[in-house]
Motif scaffolding. Structure first.
Motif, short mmCIF file in Angstrom:
data_model
loop_
_atom_site.label_atom_id
_atom_site.label_comp_id
_atom_site.label_asym_id
_atom_site.label_seq_id
_atom_site.Cartn_x
_atom_site.Cartn_y
_atom_site.Cartn_z
N ASP A 124 0.71 -1.22 0.02
CA ASP A 124 -0.10 0.21 -0.10
C ASP A 124 0.81 1.25 -0.20
OD1 ASP A 124 -2.17 -1.66 0.00
OD2 ASP A 124 -2.67 -1.08 2.27
N HIS A 125 1.94 1.18 0.53
CA HIS A 125 2.52 2.48 1.01
C HIS A 125 4.21 2.44 0.63
CE1 HIS A 125 -0.99 3.68 2.98
NE2 HIS A 125 -1.05 2.79 3.69
N ILE A 126 4.86 1.35 1.14
CA ILE A 126 6.47 1.65 1.20
C ILE A 126 6.87 1.62 -0.36
CG2 ILE A 126 8.55 0.43 2.02
CD1 ILE A 126 6.93 -0.71 4.39
N ARG A 127 6.36 0.83 -1.00
CA ARG A 127 7.02 0.82 -2.56
C ARG A 127 6.99 1.83 -3.30
NH1 ARG A 127 3.09 -3.29 -6.18
NH2 ARG A 127 1.16 -2.35 -5.29
N TYR A 128 6.07 2.82 -2.74
CA TYR A 128 5.92 4.26 -3.51
C TYR A 128 6.61 5.31 -3.00
CZ TYR A 128 1.94 1.38 -5.54
OH TYR A 128 1.06 0.48 -6.10
N ARG A 129 7.76 4.92 -1.81
CA ARG A 129 8.28 6.03 -1.30
C ARG A 129 9.17 6.79 -1.98
NH1 ARG A 129 13.43 4.72 1.10
NH2 ARG A 129 12.48 5.19 3.22
N LYS A 130 9.61 6.56 -3.09
CA LYS A 130 10.37 7.22 -4.04
C LYS A 130 9.64 8.18 -5.01
CE LYS A 130 14.93 4.98 -2.92
NZ LYS A 130 15.96 4.14 -3.62
N LYS A 131 8.38 7.76 -5.23
CA LYS A 131 7.51 8.42 -6.35
C LYS A 131 6.98 9.58 -5.74
CE LYS A 131 6.91 4.20 -8.81
NZ LYS A 131 5.97 3.50 -9.86
N SER A 132 6.11 10.15 -6.73
CA SER A 132 5.49 11.45 -6.12
C SER A 132 4.07 11.22 -5.36
CB SER A 132 5.06 12.31 -7.59
OG SER A 132 6.23 12.75 -8.33
N ALA A 362 3.82 21.76 -10.65
CA ALA A 362 4.86 22.49 -11.44
C ALA A 362 6.18 21.87 -11.51
CB ALA A 362 5.07 24.09 -10.80
N GLY A 363 6.10 20.64 -10.96
CA GLY A 363 7.39 19.89 -10.95
C GLY A 363 8.33 20.15 -9.71
N ARG A 364 8.00 20.60 -8.67
CA ARG A 364 9.00 20.97 -7.59
C ARG A 364 9.52 19.35 -7.39
NH1 ARG A 364 8.12 25.76 -4.89
NH2 ARG A 364 9.93 25.26 -3.55
N ASN A 365 10.79 19.10 -7.08
CA ASN A 365 11.34 18.02 -6.48
C ASN A 365 10.65 17.43 -5.19
OD1 ASN A 365 13.37 16.20 -5.29
ND2 ASN A 365 14.22 16.55 -7.21
N VAL A 366 10.32 16.01 -5.15
CA VAL A 366 9.87 15.47 -4.18
C VAL A 366 10.54 15.67 -2.68
CG1 VAL A 366 8.50 13.65 -5.40
CG2 VAL A 366 10.75 13.25 -4.50
N LYS A 367 11.76 15.99 -3.03
CA LYS A 367 12.54 16.25 -1.83
C LYS A 367 12.43 17.48 -0.99
CE LYS A 367 16.32 12.72 -3.12
NZ LYS A 367 17.71 12.54 -3.45
N THR A 369 9.82 18.76 -0.09
CA THR A 369 8.72 18.71 0.83
C THR A 369 8.70 19.75 2.06
OG1 THR A 369 7.84 16.81 0.09
CG2 THR A 369 6.64 17.50 1.85
N GLY A 370 9.83 19.66 2.86
CA GLY A 370 9.81 20.57 3.99
C GLY A 370 10.01 22.22 3.67
N ARG A 371 10.40 22.21 2.34
CA ARG A 371 10.20 23.76 1.98
C ARG A 371 9.07 24.03 1.27
NH1 ARG A 371 15.80 23.69 -1.25
NH2 ARG A 371 15.64 21.38 -0.93
N LEU A 372 8.27 23.10 0.73
CA LEU A 372 6.81 23.33 0.26
C LEU A 372 5.87 23.72 1.49
CD1 LEU A 372 6.26 20.62 -2.47
CD2 LEU A 372 6.92 23.25 -2.75
N ALA A 373 6.11 23.11 2.63
CA ALA A 373 5.31 23.14 3.67
C ALA A 373 5.16 24.50 4.41
CB ALA A 373 5.65 22.18 4.74
N PHE A 374 3.97 24.97 4.73
CA PHE A 374 3.58 26.11 5.84
C PHE A 374 4.24 26.11 7.35
CE2 PHE A 374 0.55 26.13 2.50
CZ PHE A 374 0.41 27.39 1.71
N LYS A 375 4.46 27.00 7.73
CA LYS A 375 5.25 27.16 9.25
C LYS A 375 4.36 26.28 10.12
CE LYS A 375 8.28 30.99 8.02
NZ LYS A 375 8.81 32.24 8.58
#
Length: 403
Positions: A124-132, A362-367, A369-375
């Motif tokens: 359900d979850h782990i195998r998609y860990r590197k995908k979007s 818009a294609g932001r890299n999955v890595k 996420t921390g910078r995408l998040a609100f405070k």
């Protein structure tokens, strides 16, 4: 943008955020309901919304159209759905997905070592860990559960349920109950993990110490006769009223009349939307630290109070502190109301969800996420805190704020 939300059924806790997404996206937003509302929920006062929302699609009546929407939408949110039937084709196609989940180990994280369970979590979850694929955490313990199985690394956001936010006269709410009797309220099903016995024990404690108060308990269920017996045994018939099940709107009315709201569930309470509602009603909330919503919504001593789940002494002593201190009840109730009005509400959640979705598309890299998040608040980054360390963490945060 075309955004689709897929869940087992829509309810009064999800409708407000869906309404806001429809406001933002119009015909670009849909909610797919995968099964009819349970009869038990209807008896509790829930409404069957299947014919009343312009964005609502029923998978069990429109399977072809719903499958098309799931595959063609720019963004799909999945929560409470069957993996194989609804989500797998989109995941395998590599399209962006937001998973929406409460805890997966409500009964204890020891279940994470089960080989059978791990196989299911991998599928359900782990195998998609590197995908979007990203996780919307509906509760403060969700990140810890998924961290155990190494799923969604650095890709988890705070989320939750967003019941109706009422814009009320805050001053009128805060001036309630001037007759000298402190009003307490509890609402929920009378089942073991919601612990309806605890508010009765609080009532006994307050009576023994001479406080003028009244406790109302809304709901019913398998423990109702046991609770009636406990009330009679402790001679609390004048201090405690069992109100039975009420419709959601009636529950909100009772909250708006109450000064203290007791929320006593244990770790099996994945979120607990009555916490949002009680805070929106300017109640001084005293909640178990084990409730999923508590770590996200409450700041101990600032906009509510938290007691250690299972610790009756801690619960009773903090309830007494609120019962004897009207100024503190007012302070906590006002801050609780502001928390919901300013941050934890459907409008804010929908606005932020669309903003993050646009960035991901818009294609932001999955890595990133921390910078995408609100405070803070909805769509902020989640701290991974083990259940056994959460109470201490919340108390420490409260001490820092008071300092």
């Amino acid at each position: 943008m075309k955004l689709t939300f897929v869940s087992n059924y829509i309810n009064h806790h999800q409708i407000p955020v869906s309404n806001e997404l429809y406001r933002l996206l119009g015909e670009g937003y849909h909610f797919i309901q995968t099964e009819p509302v349970e009869e038990e929920r209807l008896q509790m006062g829930w409404q069957d919304e299947s014919a009343s929302r312009p964005y609502l699609k029923l998978f069990y009546e429109q399977p072809v159209e719903c499958k098309r929407l799931i595959m063609e939408s720019d963004m799909v949110i999945f929560g409470g759905t069957d993996e194989e039937s609804y989500i797998k084709p989109r995941l395998e196609a590599g399209k962006i997905v937001l998973r929406y989940s409460e805890r997966i180990y409500k009964s204890g994280q020891w279940k994470a070592v089960s080989p059978r369970g791990l196989k299911k979590k991998y599928e359900d979850h782990i195998r998609y860990r590197k995908k979007s694929v990203y996780l919307l955490c509906a509760g403060g313990y969700v990140a810890s559960d998924f961290h155990l199985v190494r799923a969604y690394p650095g890709k988890m956001f705070k989320w939750g349920y967003f019941p109706e936010t009422r814009h009320l006269d805050k001053e009128s709410l805060l001036e309630k109950h001037r007759e000298g009797v402190v009003s307490l309220l509890w609402a929920g099903r009378f089942i073991d993990w919601k612990h309806p016995e605890l508010p009765v024990l609080v009532a006994e404690y307050l009576k023994q110490r001479g406080y003028a108060f009244h406790l109302s308990m809304i709901g019913g269920g398998e423990m109702e006769e046991e609770i009636r017996g406990l009330i009679a045994e402790r001679k609390l018939d004048q201090e405690v009223t069992l109100c039975g099940y009420l419709k959601p709107a009636q529950v909100r009315e009772r909250m708006e009349q109450a000064e203290i709201y007791l929320f006593t569930s244990d770790y099996k309470e994945g979120w607990g939307a009555v916490l949002n509602e009680a805070m929106n009603s300017a109640c001084a909330v005293l909640a178990s630290h084990a409730i999923g919503a508590a770590p996200f919504l409450l700041r101990h001593g600032s906009n509510g109070m938290v007691f250690e789940s299972g610790n009756v002494k801690d619960l009773c002593e903090k309830a007494e502190r609120l019962a004897r201190n009207a100024a503190e009840r007012r302070k906590l109730g006002e801050a609780a109301y502001d928390t919901i009005l300013k941050e934890w509400n459907a409008e804010k959640a929908a606005d932020r969800l669309v903003e993050i979705a646009e960035k991901l598309l818009a294609g932001r890299n999955v890595k990133e996420t921390g910078r995408l998040a609100f405070k803070s608040g909805p769509l902020s980054a989640v701290e991974v805190i083990a259940p056994g360390k959460m109470y201490r963490h919340l108390m420490h945060e409260g001490e820092q704020q008071e300092g």
